[in-house]
Design an enzyme around this catalytic site. Structure first.
Site, short mmCIF file in Angstrom:
data_model
loop_
_atom_site.label_atom_id
_atom_site.label_comp_id
_atom_site.label_asym_id
_atom_site.label_seq_id
_atom_site.Cartn_x
_atom_site.Cartn_y
_atom_site.Cartn_z
N LYS A 192 41.16 -83.25 83.18
CA LYS A 192 40.03 -84.18 83.26
C LYS A 192 40.43 -85.61 82.93
O LYS A 192 39.83 -86.57 83.43
CB LYS A 192 38.88 -83.70 82.38
N THR A 249 33.72 -87.73 80.79
CA THR A 249 34.78 -88.75 80.83
C THR A 249 34.83 -89.48 82.17
O THR A 249 35.46 -90.54 82.25
CB THR A 249 36.15 -88.14 80.52
#
Length: 341
Positions: A192, A249
């Site tokens: 990620k 994020t």
């Protein structure tokens, strides 16, 4: 300075933003926490002023947090939360020879020099330790402020270790969920970071919300391919430590990796965007080794590969997006589990 470990049962290794936030969360109910910082001036500041102006400005730290610069002070504690940056994990672990308690890995990344996950680094450095991974959608400043947060706590020791660690970690605003899939928890956190850089590029180029949503979805497909190829479970990656962390994020400049990508999209070079930062955008270290591991495993990760080339200066932000949009049309879902397309 020598501190007796007899009062504390838990230590936090790493006094960056995330390590300090975890220490603050654990100390919120009056529990004593011992935190290790590399910087002598930071140790002195935490102990004297109850602040961490270098990495977590504005937070008033609990009085039950104590800081030390000597790793030996933590060696006798029952559990350690290891929050040192991924690229420094091996060197930090060298200061804890023979540790055999619960070692909770909280850094998200892949060792750039070797391609090892953090559990592999820790298992080699502390073969007698009981490993666990704590990962999920967590901005440090929100955790430090006591805002509601849920995480995955993946335990190598099954239900026995889970009961021990969940009692240690859980707080009214910090809710852990059990897993025994350490690889899945690690892969989600590492991949990620790279995808967040790509989403930051989209933001920096002002390409809109449609493009970012598409990038999150197609990035998740890459995360899933890589994870399955390395032994992770799909349901783990669909949870907090995978999809949950990815959404967080990829959506906010509070993410260091998203902010890095945004700067790249706005025309900065990687060197310019990374210079002068106190904190680490771990995706910048992870992208090249992740792209290499994917290529060696014949795992299709075009977004990750594009980010790696952008960071290396081999393409521009606009060219990166154009190349991704020009890829051959294909099915959205892989026909069979495997490398994909």
């Amino acid at each position: 300075m020598s501190l007796s470990p007899s009062v504390e049962t838990v230590g936090v290794i790493g006094a960056g933003a995330w390590g300090t936030a975890l220490a603050q969360a654990l100390a919120g109910d009056g529990s004593p926490v011992l935190i290790w910082a590399r910087e002598a001036e930071l140790v002195a500041e935490i102990n004297a002023r109850r602040t961490n102006s270098l990495f977590l400005p504005g937070a008033a730290l609990a009085g039950t947090i104590r800081a030390t610069g000597d790793l030996a002070d933590l060696a006798g504690l029952d559990a350690l939360l290891l929050v040192a940056p991924a690229q420094h994990l091996a060197s930090v672990m060298a200061g804890l020879p023979g540790y055999s308690g619960d070692l909770v890995l909280c850094a998200k990344g892949i060792e750039a020099a070797t391609g090892r996950l953090m559990t592999q680094v820790a298992a080699e450095a502390a073969p007698d330790a009981h490993l666990a991974v704590l990962s999920g959608p967590t901005f440090a400043h929100e955790v430090a402020a006591g805002l509601p947060t849920a995480v995955t706590l993946a335990c190598s020791g099954g239900d026995i270790q889970w009961r021990r660690l969940s009692a240690l970690v859980a707080r009214p605003a910090l809710r852990p969920y059990y897993s025994d899939d350490l690889i899945g928890a690690e892969v989600g956190g590492a991949v990620k970071n790279v995808l967040a850089i790509a989403c930051g590029v989209v933001e920096g180029l002002s390409l809109g919300q449609n493009a970012r949503a598409a990038l999150i979805a197609r990035g998740y497909a890459e995360m899933l391919r890589f994870g399955l190829a390395h032994g992770a479970r799909a349901e783990t990656l669909a949870g907090l430590c995978g999809l949950g962390d990815l959404v967080l994020t990829c959506s906010s400049t509070s993410s260091r990796n998203f902010s890095l990508g945004k700067a790249l999209g706005e025309g900065m070079s990687a060197a310019e965007a990374l210079s002068g930062k106190n904190s680490v955008a771990e995706g910048a270290h992870t992208a090249p080794i992740l792209a290499d591991l994917a290529a060696r495993g014949a795992i299709a990760m075009p977004i990750v590969d594009a980010v790696a080339r952008l960071l290396a200066g081999e393409t521009s932000a606009r060219a990166m997006v154009a190349e991704l949009l020009a890829r051959p049309l294909t099915a959205e879902v892989d026909a069979e589990p495997g490398p994909g397309a």
